[in-house]
Write a protein that holds these residues in place. Structure first.
Motif, PDB file in Angstrom:
ATOM      1  N   ARG A  73       0.806  -1.220   0.000  1.00  0.00           N
ATOM      2  CA  ARG A  73       0.000   0.000   0.000  1.00  0.00           C
ATOM      3  C   ARG A  73       0.842   1.274   0.000  1.00  0.00           C
ATOM      4  O   ARG A  73       0.381   2.327  -0.433  1.00  0.00           O
ATOM      5  N   MET A  74       2.081   1.160   0.532  1.00  0.00           N
ATOM      6  CA  MET A  74       2.948   2.332   0.515  1.00  0.00           C
ATOM      7  C   MET A  74       3.416   2.652  -0.912  1.00  0.00           C
ATOM      8  O   MET A  74       3.735   3.791  -1.221  1.00  0.00           O
ATOM      9  N   ASP A  88     -17.735  17.365  -3.636  1.00  0.00           N
ATOM     10  CA  ASP A  88     -17.989  18.670  -3.033  1.00  0.00           C
ATOM     11  C   ASP A  88     -16.702  19.413  -2.685  1.00  0.00           C
ATOM     12  O   ASP A  88     -16.750  20.509  -2.143  1.00  0.00           O
ATOM     13  N   LEU A  89     -15.559  18.800  -2.958  1.00  0.00           N
ATOM     14  CA  LEU A  89     -14.294  19.512  -2.737  1.00  0.00           C
ATOM     15  C   LEU A  89     -13.765  20.010  -4.078  1.00  0.00           C
ATOM     16  O   LEU A  89     -14.052  19.428  -5.118  1.00  0.00           O
ATOM     17  N   PHE A  97      -5.815  16.886  -0.091  1.00  0.00           N
ATOM     18  CA  PHE A  97      -6.252  15.869   0.857  1.00  0.00           C
ATOM     19  C   PHE A  97      -5.550  14.541   0.595  1.00  0.00           C
ATOM     20  O   PHE A  97      -4.987  13.927   1.500  1.00  0.00           O
ATOM     21  N   SER A 100      -2.024  14.505   1.751  1.00  0.00           N
ATOM     22  CA  SER A 100      -1.812  14.320   3.185  1.00  0.00           C
ATOM     23  C   SER A 100      -2.131  12.890   3.615  1.00  0.00           C
ATOM     24  O   SER A 100      -1.510  12.363   4.525  1.00  0.00           O
ATOM     25  N   VAL A 101      -3.068  12.259   2.927  1.00  0.00           N
ATOM     26  CA  VAL A 101      -3.368  10.856   3.235  1.00  0.00           C
ATOM     27  C   VAL A 101      -2.122   9.997   3.026  1.00  0.00           C
ATOM     28  O   VAL A 101      -1.828   9.099   3.812  1.00  0.00           O
ATOM     29  N   PHE A 102      -1.396  10.296   1.975  1.00  0.00           N
ATOM     30  CA  PHE A 102      -0.197   9.516   1.691  1.00  0.00           C
ATOM     31  C   PHE A 102       1.036  10.109   2.359  1.00  0.00           C
ATOM     32  O   PHE A 102       2.157   9.763   2.033  1.00  0.00           O
TER      33      PHE A 102
ATOM     34  N   LYS C   2       3.751  13.870  10.841  1.00  0.00           N
ATOM     35  CA  LYS C   2       3.071  13.487   9.629  1.00  0.00           C
ATOM     36  C   LYS C   2       1.628  13.094   9.936  1.00  0.00           C
ATOM     37  O   LYS C   2       0.695  13.495   9.251  1.00  0.00           O
ATOM     38  N   ARG C   6      -1.904  14.737   8.902  1.00  0.00           N
ATOM     39  CA  ARG C   6      -2.895  13.937   8.215  1.00  0.00           C
ATOM     40  C   ARG C   6      -4.251  14.078   8.905  1.00  0.00           C
ATOM     41  O   ARG C   6      -5.274  14.266   8.280  1.00  0.00           O
ATOM     42  N   SER C   9      -5.872  17.395   8.226  1.00  0.00           N
ATOM     43  CA  SER C   9      -6.402  17.563   6.879  1.00  0.00           C
ATOM     44  C   SER C   9      -7.684  16.748   6.716  1.00  0.00           C
ATOM     45  O   SER C   9      -8.587  17.129   5.978  1.00  0.00           O
ATOM     46  N   PHE C  10      -7.766  15.626   7.436  1.00  0.00           N
ATOM     47  CA  PHE C  10      -9.014  14.864   7.453  1.00  0.00           C
ATOM     48  C   PHE C  10     -10.142  15.702   8.055  1.00  0.00           C
ATOM     49  O   PHE C  10     -11.243  15.776   7.510  1.00  0.00           O
ATOM     50  N   LYS C  13     -11.207  18.501   5.794  1.00  0.00           N
ATOM     51  CA  LYS C  13     -11.998  17.973   4.686  1.00  0.00           C
ATOM     52  C   LYS C  13     -13.421  17.667   5.142  1.00  0.00           C
ATOM     53  O   LYS C  13     -14.395  17.993   4.465  1.00  0.00           O
ATOM     54  N   LEU C  16     -15.402  20.752   5.533  1.00  0.00           N
ATOM     55  CA  LEU C  16     -15.813  21.280   4.232  1.00  0.00           C
ATOM     56  C   LEU C  16     -17.042  20.543   3.713  1.00  0.00           C
ATOM     57  O   LEU C  16     -17.975  21.154   3.197  1.00  0.00           O
ATOM     58  N   HIS C  17     -17.036  19.198   3.882  1.00  0.00           N
ATOM     59  CA  HIS C  17     -18.212  18.417   3.466  1.00  0.00           C
ATOM     60  C   HIS C  17     -19.465  18.937   4.161  1.00  0.00           C
ATOM     61  O   HIS C  17     -20.500  19.123   3.547  1.00  0.00           O
ATOM     62  N   LEU C 210      -8.784   5.293   0.001  1.00  0.00           N
ATOM     63  CA  LEU C 210      -8.260   5.490   1.355  1.00  0.00           C
ATOM     64  C   LEU C 210      -7.760   4.171   1.927  1.00  0.00           C
ATOM     65  O   LEU C 210      -6.749   4.117   2.619  1.00  0.00           O
ATOM     66  N   SER C 213      -4.447   3.259   0.737  1.00  0.00           N
ATOM     67  CA  SER C 213      -3.379   4.140   1.206  1.00  0.00           C
ATOM     68  C   SER C 213      -2.765   3.556   2.477  1.00  0.00           C
ATOM     69  O   SER C 213      -3.314   2.649   3.080  1.00  0.00           O
ATOM     70  N   PRO C 214      -1.620   4.091   2.902  1.00  0.00           N
ATOM     71  CA  PRO C 214      -0.975   3.562   4.112  1.00  0.00           C
ATOM     72  C   PRO C 214      -1.735   3.906   5.403  1.00  0.00           C
ATOM     73  O   PRO C 214      -1.357   3.428   6.462  1.00  0.00           O
ATOM     74  N   VAL C 215      -2.786   4.694   5.321  1.00  0.00           N
ATOM     75  CA  VAL C 215      -3.530   5.057   6.527  1.00  0.00           C
ATOM     76  C   VAL C 215      -4.288   3.843   7.049  1.00  0.00           C
ATOM     77  O   VAL C 215      -4.893   3.101   6.289  1.00  0.00           O
TER      78      VAL C 215
END
Lengths: 305, 240, 371
Positions: A73-74, A88-89, A97, A100-102, C2, C6, C9-10, C13, C16-17, C210, C213-215
């Motif tokens: 996944r990395m 909506d963004l 966004f 920052s997730v990654f 980091k 993260r 920013s979540f 976001k 904003l929604h 998501l 992703s690494p999260v």
């Protein structure tokens, strides 16, 4: 870089994948070609560590997709079938966004996404919902690239996108590959197959053939010609009733007629004239990917029957 | 020479300051497969809605299947069939229930619906699947069924609004075979699409950009005129 | 660093929604406003010429005198005289009589002998405040009469007439209303909104990205839930403020304790929301499940509208698993009685156990894959 061995996967009674094996080499642009519902998305999800196969195993960059899913996944960029954006963004907010997730920033690998993102820049304050299909696709690609993955998985990125945008998208892909990223892409468009290094023809959860586009076309065993007449439907029906015909399919303004041996054009012309189709044009042509695909499908239905 | 089935003159539609369709004129012959092409937002959907009597034109005139789209939109609706990619069949109803519904919508008598339903099932090869929910059918069959139900009242013209959007090429090929068959049966087919390669299947095509008609002719002639190998290139040359 | 980045920013976001979705905004801000209106309607203070019926089974001096006083007070007018006790129910069903007074046989005699008050008041409590008012006015008149007749009673315990409320036996008033509304709104914001917002990501396909992703899934969920925790707190505070400033509802107990208990309830609701979101894949089903499995029980089975002690045994048992049931007891104890944790540690403990259990299950149910 990607290795799948005898992967099978069922959802309830539906068998989505049937013993699929393939390998993708480093820095290759590999295409998975086949219609909707052929099982392409399921294979992508298995490779993206989102699904566990019922049988067989797969590895990505040497990591097992089940045991070492974290490492994969990395290093993976994944663009699912639907453009996974927040409608909506705005363009900019979506990108920031995902960055920052990654755990990265838009600036860090900007060079890589620049060719893609440059086209979106004028709309960066527009909401993703208001973008055209082509723009959404480019934004989704930027988001998948933002962490500079080693491998990019693109599931039907060009479906429902207009011809101009499709063309631009493939140009972008070749640029990304030059940056050293391996790409696995799926598409239902046969004409896009020629833009890949190697392709796998996919149908009903099975791979019909894997090779370079040139070799796949070269495997075409039948004799092919394009027949044109003003009344296309009558032409199609008449050709299918001709005893020498192996198969006949409409291809744009012509009908592609395949036969197991070389036919005598005059004989066909006579037959058509006899069936109220005078003045038809008959031309021998070279097969394309789609012709080969149809041939393989035809063979498969014959062996099944 | 029979009367054209669609005659459009100077048709215009404005939304506020925005002119979605700008003085378009064309005619479609009976039994023709007429392709209506353009990128998203070129005005295709607005135009087709006016032709179907769903939207009142700001100016201009039009006759569809002998009915005036301005004065008699309801007569237009009863003489045409309509199918769109987004909405045509109810996925939670069975094959038969959908057929009956459409028969009812177009005011066919019960006995007639029964007769036509039987023919339709036979023709589409859905025998034995009458009770299956439409949502459970493969996409290709669903579209076959959608087109057949749009034809259940034997309209003179059928409007297909992006019928192949999001459909794979093999299914699209099968669908075009059905369109050929429909046209061969005497029904005029008016089809919109943004897939340029599909234009080659049409008898004549009309290419729209920004609410106006940029080109209207047989695909062969357009290709020659713009010195292009295929319709994609024709479109690229027109669009840029 | 980091991961903090993260996280923010979540949160950004998610905010904003919320800000960009008119429907969400309406639920978040429209409901408190709707409550103000409801509170306003719930309170009515004027009483004149309310129609009453009389069932006089005594026909003696006492019953005549009291009836006369009631009718000359200006608050009541006589609608009709009833003949049999079963007529009471029927009179209410017709909807005209607001209050019915029943004098038992030998009313005056028993009263004078000090054997208690053989008098029965029945009120139509479909408008609870009105019913309360009617009963209070009538009781005052009756009590005054009794004191005049038996001055000795003044020093003793005051005689209360026997009262029965029809249709809404528990007699809600605005003070009872606030805790109930609070639990419903917190449930709505915390559970329903979170489950919908997670389901939306599944629908959009963004969840798929998501997940790849690494999260970690837990991180995704916690970051998603945080804004709703904040919003729920703001909502709770505004409801308490509204109750205090507009309707004069006291907060007798510790505000700090109240805050902690509210937080506990919010966390429990969030747990439920996450649990729902792991089970569904569309916003629509998330909404349906939230409404049917959470909102309705919170309204019906928590004791907010219907008193638990009047429920059939089976439903009573069912109320034990409704978090709002325990939360209501706590809130009422703090706000109205002003008592401390010693009085509701049991409820708090139950709520805490529920909270831990729900959060535990829902986090355990979070998947690293699609299936």
């Amino acid at each position: 870089m990607i290795k799948a061995e005898n992967i099978s996967k069922s959802f309830g009674l539906v068998k989505a994948l049937h013993s699929v094996s393939l390998t993708v080499k480093e820095n290759e642009l590999f295409g998975l070609i086949g219609p909707d519902g052929a099982g392409k998305s399921t294979l992508f999800r298995i490779l993206a560590t989102l699904l566990i196969p019922d049988q067989g195993k797969a590895s990505v960059i040497g990591y097992d997709t089940i045991k070492n899913y974290r490492q994969i996944r990395m290093l993976l960029g994944y663009m699912p079938g639907r453009f996974s954006l927040y409608p909506d963004l705005t363009v900019e907010e979506n990108l920031a966004f995902y960055a920052s997730v990654f755990g990265t920033s838009v600036r860090q690998h900007y060079q890589l996404i620049e060719p893609v993102y440059k086209q979106l820049e004028p709309f960066r304050n527009r909401r993703a919902a208001q973008l055209s299909g082509g723009m959404k696709q480019k934004l989704a690609l930027s988001c998948a690239l933002i962490h500079r993955p080693k491998i990019l998985l693109l599931d039907e990125p060009t479906t429902g996108v207009d011809a101009v945008s499709r063309k631009e998208f493939w140009e972008l892909l070749s640029g990304i590959r030059q940056a050293g990223i391996t790409i696995l892409v799926s598409t239902p468009y046969m004409d896009e197959a020629n833009l890949c290094d190697r392709i796998a023809l996919f149908q009903d959860g099975q791979i019909l053939s894997i090779d370079t586009p040139a070799n796949i076309v070269a495997d075409y065993e039948l004799h092919l010609c394009a027949v044109k007449a003003p009344d296309k439907y009558l032409l199609l029906k008449t050709l299918r009733s001709w005893p020498n015909t192996y198969s006949a399919y409409p291809f744009g303004d012509a009908v592609h007629l395949s036969t197991t041996y070389k036919i005598n054009n005059n004989e066909l012309k006579q037959y058509l004239t006899h069936h109220a189709l005078p003045g038809s044009q008959i031309m021998s042509i070279n097969a394309g990917i789609e012709d080969r695909f149809l041939e393989l499908l035809h063979q498969k239905t014959l062996t099944h029957a | 020479m029979p009367e054209p089935i669609i005659i459009i003159k100077e048709l215009t539609r404005k939304f506020g300051d925005f002119t979605a369709v700008n003085h378009i004129s064309f005619e479609v012959e009976a039994g023709e497969i007429f392709g209506f092409l353009g990128a998203n937002g070129a005005g295709k959907t607005t135009a087709i809605r006016m032709l179907c009597g769903l939207l009142k034109p700001s100016s201009g005139s039009g006759m569809v299947a002998g009915a005036d789209i301005l004065k008699n939109p309801n007569l237009v609706k009863s003489r045409i069939g309509y199918m769109s990619q987004r909405f045509s069949l109810y996925e939670d109803l069975s094959v038969m229930e959908n057929i009956r519904l459409y028969g009812g919508i177009y005011g066919l008598k019960k006995a007639l619906v029964k007769k036509r339903a039987a023919q339709l099932i036979e023709k589409t090869g859905l025998n034995g699947l009458e009770k299956r929910l439409v949502g459970d059918l493969p996409l290709g069959w669903r579209q076959k069924l959608a087109l057949s139900t749009a034809l259940i009242h034997r309209p003179q013209v059928v409007f297909l609004d992006e019928p192949t959007g999001g459909v794979d090429p093999i299914t699209r090929k099968q669908f075009w075979e059905m369109i050929y068959e429909t046209a061969a049966g005497g029904t005029t087919v008016f089809v919109t699409t943004h897939y340029m390669d599909e234009a080659e299947y049409c008898d004549r095509v009309c290419i729209m950009t920004e609410g106006m008609i940029r080109a209207l002719d047989k695909p062969d002639i357009l290709k020659k005129k713009y010195d292009a190998g295929n319709m994609d290139e024709v479109f690229l040359k027109l669009a840029r | 660093m980091k991961s903090a980045n993260r996280f923010f920013s979540f949160v950004k976001k998610e905010l904003l929604h919320i800000l960009r979705d008119k429907r969400t905004l309406l639920i978040l801000f429209g409901i408190p406003i709707a409550q103000v209106v409801l509170f306003g309607f719930a309170i009515t203070n004027d009483l004149n010429n309310a129609p009453i019926s009389i069932l006089d089974r005594a026909h003696d001096q006492g019953s005549r005198e009291i009836t006369e006083r009631l009718l000359s007070s200006g608050y009541f007018t006589l609608l009709d005289n009833l003949d049999h006790p079963p007529d009471i129910e029927a009179a209410f069903r017709k909807g005209k009589a607001k209050l019915i007074i029943e004098y038992g046989p030998d009313f005056y005699q028993q009263l004078m002998k000090g054997r208690g008050l053989n008098l029965f008041l029945a009120a139509d409590a479909s408008d609870p405040n009105m019913a309360n008012l009617l009963v209070n006015y009538a009781s005052a008149i009756i009590n005054k009469y009794i004191l005049e007749k038996l001055p000795a009673m003044a020093n003793q315990r005051r005689i209360q007439p026997e009262v029965k409320m029809y249709f809404n036996p528990s007699m809600k008033s605005v003070f009872m209303f606030v805790p109930g509304v609070m639990s419903v709104i917190l449930m709505l914001v915390s559970a329903m909104m979170t489950s919908i917002s997670i389901a939306r990501e599944k629908e959009q396909g963004t969840m798929e990205v998501l997940m790849v992703s690494p999260v970690k899934p837990v991180q995704i969920i916690l970051a998603k839930v945080f804004p709703y925790l904040l919003l729920s707190l703001v909502n709770a505070a505004s409801i308490v403020a509204l109750a205090y400033f507009v309707f004069g509802m006291p907060v007798q107990g510790s505000l700090f304790l109240l805050g902690l208990e509210v937080m506990l309830f919010i966390l429990t609701s969030l747990g439920l929301g996450i649990l729902i979101s792991t089970l569904v894949s569309t916003q629509q089903t998330a909404m349906m499940i939230s409404l049917i499995a959470l909102m309705l029980p919170t309204i019906i089975l928590s004791g907010f509208i219907f008193p638990i002690e009047n429920m059939p045994r089976l439903l009573q048992i069912l109320t034990y698993i409704i978090p709002a049931r325990w939360f209501l007891v706590i809130i009422k104890d703090i706000m109205l009685k002003g008592v401390g944790i010693a009085f509701f540690w049991k409820e708090t403990l139950i709520l805490a156990a529920m909270c831990l259990l729900l959060l535990g299950i829902s986090i355990k149910k979070l998947k690293v894959r699609l299936e």
